[in-house]
Design an enzyme around this catalytic site. Structure first.
Site, PDB file in Angstrom:
ATOM      1  N   LYS A   1     -12.313   0.019 -15.010  1.00 54.25           N
ATOM      2  CA  LYS A   1     -12.894  -1.169 -14.396  1.00 54.25           C
ATOM      3  C   LYS A   1     -13.419  -2.143 -15.442  1.00 54.25           C
ATOM      4  CE  LYS A   1     -12.252  -0.591 -10.000  1.00 54.25           C
ATOM      5  NZ  LYS A   1     -11.125  -1.330  -9.394  1.00 54.25           N
TER       6      LYS A   1
ATOM      7  N   ALA B   1     -18.670  -2.642  -0.729  1.00 49.41           N
ATOM      8  CA  ALA B   1     -18.307  -2.680   0.687  1.00 49.41           C
ATOM      9  C   ALA B   1     -18.181  -1.266   1.243  1.00 49.41           C
ATOM     10  CB  ALA B   1     -16.986  -3.426   0.854  1.00 49.41           C
TER      11      ALA B   1
ATOM     12  N   ASP C   1       0.858  -1.188   0.000  1.00 50.00           N
ATOM     13  CA  ASP C   1       0.000   0.000   0.000  1.00 50.00           C
ATOM     14  C   ASP C   1       0.890   1.233   0.000  1.00 50.00           C
ATOM     15  OD1 ASP C   1      -3.263   0.338   0.968  1.00 50.00           O
ATOM     16  OD2 ASP C   1      -1.986   2.103   0.697  1.00 50.00           O
TER      17      ASP C   1
ATOM     18  N   TYR D   1     -13.017   5.970 -14.118  1.00 53.39           N
ATOM     19  CA  TYR D   1     -13.051   4.765 -13.278  1.00 53.39           C
ATOM     20  C   TYR D   1     -13.788   3.627 -13.998  1.00 53.39           C
ATOM     21  CZ  TYR D   1     -14.113   2.190  -8.892  1.00 53.39           C
ATOM     22  OH  TYR D   1     -14.233   1.256  -7.896  1.00 53.39           O
TER      23      TYR D   1
HETATM   24  P1  NAI Z   1      -9.864   1.915  -0.045  1.00 50.90           P
HETATM   25  O1  NAI Z   1      -9.721   3.341  -0.480  1.00 50.90           O
HETATM   26  O2  NAI Z   1     -10.389   1.637   1.305  1.00 50.90           O
HETATM   27  O3  NAI Z   1      -8.462   1.159  -0.200  1.00 50.90           O
HETATM   28  C1  NAI Z   1      -7.708   1.263  -1.364  1.00 50.90           C
HETATM   29  C2  NAI Z   1      -6.239   1.216  -0.995  1.00 50.90           C
HETATM   30  O4  NAI Z   1      -5.462   1.218  -2.190  1.00 50.90           O
HETATM   31  C3  NAI Z   1      -5.771   2.423  -0.172  1.00 50.90           C
HETATM   32  O5  NAI Z   1      -5.203   1.999   1.047  1.00 50.90           O
HETATM   33  C4  NAI Z   1      -4.752   3.130  -1.050  1.00 50.90           C
HETATM   34  O6  NAI Z   1      -3.670   3.717  -0.326  1.00 50.90           O
HETATM   35  C5  NAI Z   1      -4.274   1.985  -1.937  1.00 50.90           C
HETATM   36  N1  NAI Z   1      -3.713   2.461  -3.189  1.00 50.90           N
HETATM   37  C6  NAI Z   1      -4.261   3.386  -4.023  1.00 50.90           C
HETATM   38  N2  NAI Z   1      -3.455   3.580  -5.063  1.00 50.90           N
HETATM   39  C7  NAI Z   1      -2.382   2.761  -4.910  1.00 50.90           C
HETATM   40  C8  NAI Z   1      -1.218   2.506  -5.680  1.00 50.90           C
HETATM   41  N3  NAI Z   1      -0.976   3.171  -6.827  1.00 50.90           N
HETATM   42  N4  NAI Z   1      -0.344   1.570  -5.235  1.00 50.90           N
HETATM   43  C9  NAI Z   1      -0.560   0.909  -4.069  1.00 50.90           C
HETATM   44  N5  NAI Z   1      -1.636   1.133  -3.298  1.00 50.90           N
HETATM   45  C10 NAI Z   1      -2.542   2.041  -3.717  1.00 50.90           C
HETATM   46  O7  NAI Z   1     -10.773   1.214  -1.163  1.00 50.90           O
HETATM   47  P2  NAI Z   1     -11.603  -0.172  -1.135  1.00 50.90           P
HETATM   48  O8  NAI Z   1     -13.019   0.174  -1.054  1.00 50.90           O
HETATM   49  O9  NAI Z   1     -11.021  -1.128  -0.195  1.00 50.90           O
HETATM   50  O10 NAI Z   1     -11.374  -0.645  -2.654  1.00 50.90           O
HETATM   51  C11 NAI Z   1     -10.525  -1.695  -3.044  1.00 50.90           C
HETATM   52  C12 NAI Z   1     -10.786  -1.994  -4.507  1.00 50.90           C
HETATM   53  O11 NAI Z   1     -12.146  -2.374  -4.705  1.00 50.90           O
HETATM   54  C13 NAI Z   1     -10.534  -0.807  -5.427  1.00 50.90           C
HETATM   55  O12 NAI Z   1      -9.949  -1.263  -6.622  1.00 50.90           O
HETATM   56  C14 NAI Z   1     -11.931  -0.283  -5.709  1.00 50.90           C
HETATM   57  O13 NAI Z   1     -12.010   0.415  -6.925  1.00 50.90           O
HETATM   58  C15 NAI Z   1     -12.710  -1.574  -5.731  1.00 50.90           C
HETATM   59  N6  NAI Z   1     -14.130  -1.414  -5.506  1.00 50.90           N
HETATM   60  C16 NAI Z   1     -14.581  -1.079  -4.254  1.00 50.90           C
HETATM   61  C17 NAI Z   1     -15.939  -0.940  -4.051  1.00 50.90           C
HETATM   62  C18 NAI Z   1     -16.507  -0.667  -2.712  1.00 50.90           C
HETATM   63  O14 NAI Z   1     -17.748  -0.710  -2.585  1.00 50.90           O
HETATM   64  N7  NAI Z   1     -15.692  -0.412  -1.700  1.00 50.90           N
HETATM   65  C19 NAI Z   1     -16.898  -1.056  -5.174  1.00 50.90           C
HETATM   66  C20 NAI Z   1     -16.312  -1.463  -6.409  1.00 50.90           C
HETATM   67  C21 NAI Z   1     -14.974  -1.600  -6.555  1.00 50.90           C
END
Ligand code: NAI
Length: 349
Positions: A206, A234, A69, A202
């Site tokens: 995706k 989530a 991360d 996005y």
């Molecule tokens: P979040 O924002 O809680 O966690 C994402 C993490 O990715 C963060 O800790 C951030 O520092 C890290 N990150 C971002 N860019 C980075 C990079 N270039 N290199 C390394 N780390 C990086 O987001 P969440 O909700 O846990 O999302 C995880 C995945 O699920 C994402 O790809 C998001 O697009 C996808 N997603 C999430 C949904 C939801 O309802 N939470 C819905 C649909 C997709």
């Protein structure tokens, strides 16, 4: 004691070993516990949210886990220098507290950076000597209507989601091919599947991931590499101002983790699938093609524009049940085969 109880006791005594394991919890619902001993998983963006839950579950089941991360803000800006290593380190600390036997390592690279992605894979090989599992999860948002979206908004979002997942898969691919084993998971979104206002960047990234995943599933088959895409929902930092509080408790990130971790297990033979996890609801997506229409009355050189217009309803909306075989198309070859049979039935004079 009635005869049912005495037969049950006789059965349990006959199967004493299984009974003991059922009581101790090492057997769940009659099957062996799903474990990953000796395997190494890289989880990108695992400092919080969904990725953190994948890392926790994998570590609890014996996998070596690399928690990547780069500790960015939701829109991708790197947080202050003092915080730079916090997100991944906190997860490592938590895992070590919960599972003292776990082998875990933090990494702070950005997956959208070529050197960062390469370095992450190199570092993993140096420490664990293999990579069996890659979970491409890191993500950011820069939501704006298309009218206001800048080229930078487009590049940054595509850079993390699509390029980042490509780069990580690219550097893990030769390792997985050489060992004839690999499990890759991509992370898509309903915003990609259906589109969403303010998310052109996005949504494009995706949906691109589904194309990438489908192709890696085909090319990986001969090397026993599977690739699937998940569509999660989530309550996390990413969705904190989108998901209402009362719904958030139904959408804990931990609920999604079993799907992702199961897709990474050797017993799971699924590849090239798109599976949604919304809280504790799981289901598979697939594309559906309409029955369509063959425009046979056109002249030699062109399809009749008027005939196309007249058939528009049938082309776009005919998913009638008597033609449901159309819905069963799963691969490019099945699609081509179906098209050939339409051509065969509608030979041009
Ligand atoms: P979040 O924002 O809680 O966690 C994402 C993490 O990715 C963060 O800790 C951030 O520092 C890290 N990150 C971002 N860019 C980075 C990079 N270039 N290199 C390394 N780390 C990086 O987001 P969440 O909700 O846990 O999302 C995880 C995945 O699920 C994402 O790809 C998001 O697009 C996808 N997603 C999430 C949904 C939801 O309802 N939470 C819905 C649909 C997709």
């Amino acid at each position: 004691m009635n005869s049912l109880s005495s037969s049950l006791i006789r059965f349990l005594i006959r199967n004493l070993r299984t009974t003991k394991r059922l009581i101790s919890g090492t057997v769940s619902q009659g099957s062996e516990k799903i474990r990953f001993d000796g395997q190494t998983a890289i989880v990108t963006g695992a400092g919080r949210g969904l990725g953190k839950e994948y890392a926790l579950l994998l570590a609890s089941r014996g996998a070596n886990v690399v928690i990547n991360d780069y500790n960015g803000s939701r829109s991708g800006e790197v947080l202050g220098a003092g915080d730079l290593e916090n997100a991944a380190n906190l997860v490592v600390e938590e895992i070590c507290r919960l599972y003292p036997q776990a082998n875990v390592m933090a990494d702070y690279s950005s997956v959208s950076d070529e050197a960062g992605a390469r370095g992450l894979v190199d570092k993993t090989m140096k420490r664990f000597n293999s990579v069996q599992i890659l979970i491409n999860n890191a993500g950011i948002l820069r939501d704006k209507s298309f009218a206001k979206m800048t080229i930078e908004d487009w590049d940054l979002v595509n850079g993390v989601h699509l390029r980042g997942s490509f780069l990580m898969s690219h550097f893990c691919w030769p390792i997985m091919r050489a060992q004839k084993y690999g499990k890759i998971v991509m992370t898509s979104s309903t915003s990609g599947l259906y589109g969403n206002f303010g998310q052109a960047n996005y949504a494009a990234a995706k949906m691109g991931l589904i194309g990438l995943s489908n192709t890696l599933a085909i090319e990986g088959k001969s090397s026993n590499i599977s690739c699937n895409t998940i569509v999660p929902m989530a309550a996390s930092r990413m969705t904190q101002d989108i998901i209402p509080e009362e719904l958030a408790r139904r959408l804990k990130p931990a609920y999604v983790a079993p799907l992702v971790v199961y897709l990474c297990h050797a017993n799971c033979q699924t590849s090239g699938s798109v599976i949604e996890a919304a809280g504790r609801w799981f289901g598979r997506h697939r594309l559906q093609r309409s029955a369509g229409s063959y425009l046979s009355e056109a002249g030699d050189r062109e399809t009749s524009l008027e005939q196309l217009a007249a058939s528009w309803q049938e082309i776009c909306s005919d998913f009638s049940s008597k033609k449901t075989t159309q819905a069963a198309i799963e691969t490019f070859h099945e699609h081509l085969g179906e098209l050939m049979s339409v051509f065969e039935k509608n030979r041009d004079q």
